[in-house]
Design a protein around this motif. Structure first.
Motif, mmCIF file in Angstrom:
data_model
loop_
_atom_site.group_PDB
_atom_site.id
_atom_site.type_symbol
_atom_site.label_atom_id
_atom_site.label_comp_id
_atom_site.label_asym_id
_atom_site.label_seq_id
_atom_site.Cartn_x
_atom_site.Cartn_y
_atom_site.Cartn_z
ATOM 1 N N GLY A 18 33.618 39.028 55.365
ATOM 2 C CA GLY A 18 33.671 40.112 54.392
ATOM 3 C C GLY A 18 35.086 40.499 54.008
ATOM 4 O O GLY A 18 35.371 40.782 52.831
ATOM 5 N N TRP A 19 35.995 40.486 54.975
ATOM 6 C CA TRP A 19 37.379 40.854 54.675
ATOM 7 C C TRP A 19 38.057 39.782 53.817
ATOM 8 O O TRP A 19 38.813 40.107 52.896
ATOM 9 C CB TRP A 19 38.154 41.064 55.972
ATOM 10 C CG TRP A 19 37.799 42.355 56.639
ATOM 11 C CD1 TRP A 19 36.974 42.536 57.709
ATOM 12 C CD2 TRP A 19 38.238 43.664 56.257
ATOM 13 N NE1 TRP A 19 36.872 43.869 58.016
ATOM 14 C CE2 TRP A 19 37.639 44.590 57.151
ATOM 15 C CE3 TRP A 19 39.078 44.134 55.250
ATOM 16 C CZ2 TRP A 19 37.853 45.962 57.058
ATOM 17 C CZ3 TRP A 19 39.300 45.515 55.159
ATOM 18 C CH2 TRP A 19 38.699 46.400 56.056
ATOM 19 N N ASP A 20 37.779 38.541 54.099
ATOM 20 C CA ASP A 20 38.366 37.465 53.316
ATOM 21 C C ASP A 20 37.892 37.541 51.866
ATOM 22 O O ASP A 20 38.673 37.386 50.918
ATOM 23 C CB ASP A 20 38.000 36.113 53.930
ATOM 24 C CG ASP A 20 38.717 34.949 53.269
ATOM 25 O OD1 ASP A 20 39.956 35.006 53.174
ATOM 26 O OD2 ASP A 20 38.045 34.001 52.846
ATOM 27 N N THR A 21 36.602 37.796 51.700
ATOM 28 C CA THR A 21 36.037 37.910 50.354
ATOM 29 C C THR A 21 36.682 39.060 49.588
ATOM 30 O O THR A 21 37.059 38.918 48.414
ATOM 31 C CB THR A 21 34.515 38.120 50.435
ATOM 32 O OG1 THR A 21 33.911 36.999 51.088
ATOM 33 C CG2 THR A 21 33.913 38.285 49.042
ATOM 34 N N ALA A 22 36.810 40.198 50.247
ATOM 35 C CA ALA A 22 37.384 41.373 49.590
ATOM 36 C C ALA A 22 38.854 41.152 49.237
ATOM 37 O O ALA A 22 39.318 41.532 48.153
ATOM 38 C CB ALA A 22 37.221 42.599 50.490
ATOM 39 N N LEU A 23 39.600 40.536 50.146
ATOM 40 C CA LEU A 23 41.018 40.298 49.889
ATOM 41 C C LEU A 23 41.224 39.304 48.747
ATOM 42 O O LEU A 23 42.135 39.458 47.926
ATOM 43 C CB LEU A 23 41.705 39.800 51.161
ATOM 44 C CG LEU A 23 41.921 40.855 52.252
ATOM 45 C CD1 LEU A 23 42.410 40.206 53.536
ATOM 46 C CD2 LEU A 23 42.922 41.922 51.790
ATOM 47 N N LYS A 24 40.393 38.277 48.692
ATOM 48 C CA LYS A 24 40.499 37.330 47.588
ATOM 49 C C LYS A 24 40.179 38.001 46.252
ATOM 50 O O LYS A 24 40.803 37.705 45.223
ATOM 51 C CB LYS A 24 39.574 36.139 47.831
ATOM 52 C CG LYS A 24 40.085 35.192 48.912
ATOM 53 C CD LYS A 24 39.134 34.040 49.166
ATOM 54 C CE LYS A 24 39.709 33.080 50.206
ATOM 55 N NZ LYS A 24 38.784 31.979 50.545
ATOM 56 N N ALA A 25 39.214 38.914 46.264
ATOM 57 C CA ALA A 25 38.903 39.651 45.032
ATOM 58 C C ALA A 25 40.069 40.554 44.639
ATOM 59 O O ALA A 25 40.387 40.684 43.454
ATOM 60 C CB ALA A 25 37.640 40.485 45.237
ATOM 61 N N LEU A 26 40.739 41.138 45.635
ATOM 62 C CA LEU A 26 41.906 41.971 45.344
ATOM 63 C C LEU A 26 43.020 41.126 44.715
ATOM 64 O O LEU A 26 43.671 41.563 43.762
ATOM 65 C CB LEU A 26 42.409 42.626 46.630
ATOM 66 C CG LEU A 26 43.686 43.467 46.507
ATOM 67 C CD1 LEU A 26 43.468 44.641 45.564
ATOM 68 C CD2 LEU A 26 44.145 43.956 47.880
ATOM 69 N N ALA A 27 43.235 39.927 45.249
ATOM 70 C CA ALA A 27 44.244 39.036 44.670
ATOM 71 C C ALA A 27 43.910 38.732 43.212
ATOM 72 O O ALA A 27 44.780 38.758 42.333
ATOM 73 C CB ALA A 27 44.332 37.750 45.491
ATOM 74 N N SER A 28 42.645 38.469 42.941
ATOM 75 C CA SER A 28 42.229 38.153 41.574
ATOM 76 C C SER A 28 42.434 39.349 40.644
ATOM 77 O O SER A 28 42.915 39.203 39.523
ATOM 78 C CB SER A 28 40.754 37.736 41.575
ATOM 79 O OG SER A 28 40.279 37.518 40.270
ATOM 80 N N HIS A 29 42.080 40.554 41.113
ATOM 81 C CA HIS A 29 42.191 41.760 40.292
ATOM 82 C C HIS A 29 43.639 42.143 40.016
ATOM 83 O O HIS A 29 43.917 42.875 39.049
ATOM 84 C CB HIS A 29 41.480 42.935 40.973
ATOM 85 C CG HIS A 29 39.996 42.921 40.810
ATOM 86 N ND1 HIS A 29 39.215 41.825 41.082
ATOM 87 C CD2 HIS A 29 39.133 43.889 40.389
ATOM 88 C CE1 HIS A 29 37.947 42.108 40.853
ATOM 89 N NE2 HIS A 29 37.869 43.361 40.430
ATOM 90 N N THR A 30 44.556 41.673 40.841
ATOM 91 C CA THR A 30 45.972 42.040 40.664
ATOM 92 C C THR A 30 46.808 40.874 40.171
ATOM 93 O O THR A 30 48.042 40.931 40.189
ATOM 94 C CB THR A 30 46.570 42.567 41.988
ATOM 95 O OG1 THR A 30 46.397 41.586 43.013
ATOM 96 C CG2 THR A 30 45.919 43.868 42.402
ATOM 97 N N GLY A 31 46.152 39.788 39.742
ATOM 98 C CA GLY A 31 46.867 38.630 39.228
ATOM 99 C C GLY A 31 47.818 38.022 40.232
ATOM 100 O O GLY A 31 48.893 37.532 39.884
#
Length: 369
Positions: free
Chosen positions: A26-39
């Motif tokens: 779950g943490w990996d998924t959330a962090l990858k989404a954060l990377a995507s949202h912040t370019g």
């Protein structure tokens, strides 16, 4: 419409972090989404202790990115300009702050490190601080991504409180696991001390507590220390090795207490994926022939109908000590031990010490199961 879309994406991202403690990866998924949202090329979540990183998670990172971080002392503010620019919890720092810090002092090893791994720029936030450890969240930008934008930094402002809530929840879950482990060790009458990922004491059994004192071990600033400096140096080296998962070798650290000897053993506990370091990482066990064995002595007294003092004499003999050594450890004369043995022989219905020891070892073995 654009603002509504940004708010929806932020809500979706917040939901991923809220579920992270309960879902596999779950943490990996959330962090990858954060990377995507912040370019960003990568997102990072880490906890920095006084001497090393308790954990350092970077999405899609080369393994050397993490190992080199520890090698160059990336947790130190005099090395890492990101650490040097940390502010109060939930306040942002980004490239403008990095540039100011580097103008004052630039560590060439760290600068070379982030450039080789294409992570020179970005935005970060301290999520929380507690004694000895700092939790931080970052988005890492390389040359291709360039400097962060105000919109990307706004994502961080919005998501920070949610990530902090998720960390607190993970904290509670891991502390519950620590309490269960401590309870199991307590039920086995083990003299055990649990250390977390930054080497702080996070649990201790009553048997271990009884062995602490001005001549043996102490807990100072939540860290375990031997009173004797030479022993403490070796103990800290063993703890540091165990924190990194290295084999600490056979137990050979001996301490002399007021009335006995204590053998210290330091072992790494199995690690879990995505552990925040709240869960126990190192197990320190203490073995003392007399003081740490008060429960077996009590059970021996109950089984053989002896006094506590008589049971302690029998227990020491069963551990292979001579009558002279027993007298020294108990601070009595040999004649006193001999007199006690006459009474013990009569109570146990034996005529020789070997018979007594055989009976005692059977009782101790059964009581230890």
């Amino acid at each position: 419409m654009g603002r509504d879309r940004d708010e929806t994406r932020a809500d979706d991202l917040a939901g991923l972090f809220a579920r992270a403690p309960f879902e596999a990866n779950g943490w990996d998924t959330a962090l990858k989404a954060l990377a995507s949202h912040t370019g960003s090329a990568r997102a990072q979540l880490l906890a920095l202790g006084e001497r090393h990183a308790a954990f350092n998670w970077v999405t899609d990172a080369n393994p050397t990115f993490l190992t080199e971080f520890d090698t160059i002392g990336g947790y130190r503010p005099d090395v890492n300009y990101r650490v040097a620019t940390t502010r109060a919890p939930l306040e942002l720092t980004w490239e403008v702050h990095y540039t100011a810090a580097r103008a004052i002092s630039t560590n060439e090893a760290y600068l070379d490190y982030v450039r080789r791994h294409d992570a020179e720029f970005g935005v970060q936030m301290v999520l929380s601080q507690r004694p000895g450890v700092l939790f931080g969240l970052a988005a890492l930008h390389g040359q291709a991504e360039g400097h962060t934008t105000e919109a990307q930094r706004e994502v961080f402002r919005r998501i920070g409180p949610t990530v902090l809530d998720a960390i607190r929840l993970q904290d509670a879950i891991e502390h519950q696991g620590a309490a269960l482990l401590k309870g199991s060790l307590e039920s086995m009458s083990s003299a055990a001390i649990l250390l977390d990922a930054v080497g702080k004491v996070c649990g201790m059994t009553s048997a271990a507590q009884a062995l602490l004192g001005p001549w043996t071990l102490q807990v100072r600033s939540a860290a375990l220390h031997a009173v004797r400096q030479d022993i403490d140096q070796r103990l800290q080296a063993r703890i540091a090795a165990a924190l990194t998962g290295l084999d600490t070798g056979p137990a050979d650290l001996w301490l002399r207490s007021e009335d006995s000897l204590i053998l210290i053993d330091v072992r790494t506990l199995p690690r879990q994926d995505w552990s925040f370091g709240f869960a126990p990482r190192v197990l320190v066990t203490l073995r003392a022939p007399l003081a740490a064995s008060h429960v077996p002595a009590r059970r021996l007294a109950e089984a053989l109908h002896l006094t506590t003092a008589e049971a302690e004499v029998v227990m020491l003999l069963a551990q292979g000590h001579s009558r002279q050594t027993v007298a020294q450890m108990r601070k009595v004369s040999v004649q006193t031990v001999v007199a006690q043995l006459r009474t013990i022989f009569q109570k146990c219905g034996v005529n020789r010490e070997a018979e007594l020891v055989a009976i005692a070892r059977t009782v101790i073995e059964m009581a230890s199961r």
